[in-house]
Design an enzyme around this catalytic site. Structure first.
Site, PDB file in Angstrom:
ATOM      1  N   GLU A  21      -4.662  -0.159  -3.201  1.00  0.00           N
ATOM      2  CA  GLU A  21      -2.967   1.384  -3.312  1.00  0.00           C
ATOM      3  C   GLU A  21      -2.361  -0.019  -3.849  1.00  0.00           C
ATOM      4  O   GLU A  21      -1.085   0.038  -3.504  1.00  0.00           O
ATOM      5  CB  GLU A  21      -2.691   1.987  -2.641  1.00  0.00           C
ATOM      6  N   GLU A  27       0.456  -1.057   0.215  1.00  0.00           N
ATOM      7  CA  GLU A  27       0.088   0.606  -0.058  1.00  0.00           C
ATOM      8  C   GLU A  27       1.004   1.139   0.260  1.00  0.00           C
ATOM      9  O   GLU A  27       0.684   2.320  -0.939  1.00  0.00           O
ATOM     10  CB  GLU A  27      -0.658   0.039   1.036  1.00  0.00           C
ATOM     11  N   ASP A  49       0.692   3.820  -3.091  1.00  0.00           N
ATOM     12  CA  ASP A  49       0.815   5.162  -2.594  1.00  0.00           C
ATOM     13  C   ASP A  49       1.427   6.382  -3.674  1.00  0.00           C
ATOM     14  O   ASP A  49       1.268   7.059  -4.707  1.00  0.00           O
ATOM     15  CB  ASP A  49       0.636   5.749  -1.333  1.00  0.00           C
ATOM     16  N   ASP A  51      -6.706   1.186   0.686  1.00  0.00           N
ATOM     17  CA  ASP A  51      -6.046   0.878   0.750  1.00  0.00           C
ATOM     18  C   ASP A  51      -5.300  -0.453   0.140  1.00  0.00           C
ATOM     19  O   ASP A  51      -3.644  -0.605  -0.668  1.00  0.00           O
ATOM     20  CB  ASP A  51      -5.555   0.110   2.735  1.00  0.00           C
TER      21      ASP A  51
END
Length: 243
Positions: A130, A54, A58, A127
């Site tokens: 990502e 994650e 991101d 989450d």
């Protein structure tokens, strides 16, 4: 041909349908789908869940969205691009992408989390999305990650609308009336009050000879912006009523 499935039940067919392309390391995508609730009560080193992926996803996602916006809108200022990127990568937006992809049913989570509607939890969905971006990047490279993200954006977002400069109401009104085949708006000073150091302007926005909005401000330009905002709202209300 028998579909490959990981030890925790993640099927290659499902992952490739999710990301829209063949994948290599299926275990990597399983890792991206592991919610931390699976390991609650167990002794772990903190790397078993999808949180590291994650973190990576991101950063990759932010870079891709910035690149897409930079190339797509060469005439937009940095501030607007920054605000648009923030809108496209916030938690609500990411959860929406995950829902559009059907990601929720694939997430690996505890029975308790599952029974607590964890598969529709906005944070868990965001989450996991990502983490999937991070997995695509590690498995297939940046170009594949960019393809995945841009395909999702094309499916879920009107980029022109997302990147509209909403602070410039005069520009938005001009674009709208031109789309209707009308002459560009004009602005008339209705009143100008107060001493020279503390003026107060009232301005009307005129479209096709009709005053459609008025605005007030300490500057003439500010009053014009306010009038344009009201005029645009008037036009859109009329269009809705006529639809």
């Amino acid at each position: 041909m028998v579909d490959e499935v990981t030890e925790r039940g993640v099927a290659r067919r499902d992952v490739e349908s999710l990301v829209g392309m063949p994948v290599g390391d299926l275990d990597l995508y399983e890792h991206a789908l592991r919610h931390r609730s699976l390991f609650r009560g167990l002794t772990t080193d903190g790397t078993e869940s999808n949180e590291r992926l994650e973190f990576l996803g991101d950063a990759v996602l932010g870079t891709i969205v910035a690149d897409v916006l930079y190339r797509r809108f060469p005439d937009r200022a940095e501030g607007l691009l920054t605000r648009t990127r923030a809108t496209l990568v916030n938690g609500k937006a990411l959860a929406g992408y995950a829902e559009a992809l059907g990601l929720g049913p694939l997430i690996l989570m505890s029975e308790n989390m599952d029974s607590s509607e964890g598969r529709s939890n906005q944070t868990i969905l965001a989450d996991a999305f990502e983490a999937i971006v991070g997995a695509v990047y590690l498995d297939l490279g940046f170009s594949a990650a960019r393809r995945f993200v841009t395909d999702v954006l094309d499916r879920c977002v009107d980029l022109e609308e997302a990147a509209a400069d909403r602070s410039n109401h005069k520009s938005r009104l001009l674009e709208h009336v031109q789309g209707l085949g009308l002459d560009q708006p004009t602005y008339e000073v209705v009143s100008e009050e107060g001493p020279s150091h503390d003026r107060w302007f009232t301005v009307a926005a005129v479209v096709a000879g009709e005053r459609l909005g008025e605005g007030e401000d300490r500057s003439k330009k500010g009053a014009e912006q306010a009038a344009a905002r009201e005029a645009l709202a008037t036009l859109r209300d009329r269009e809705k009523a006529e639809a």
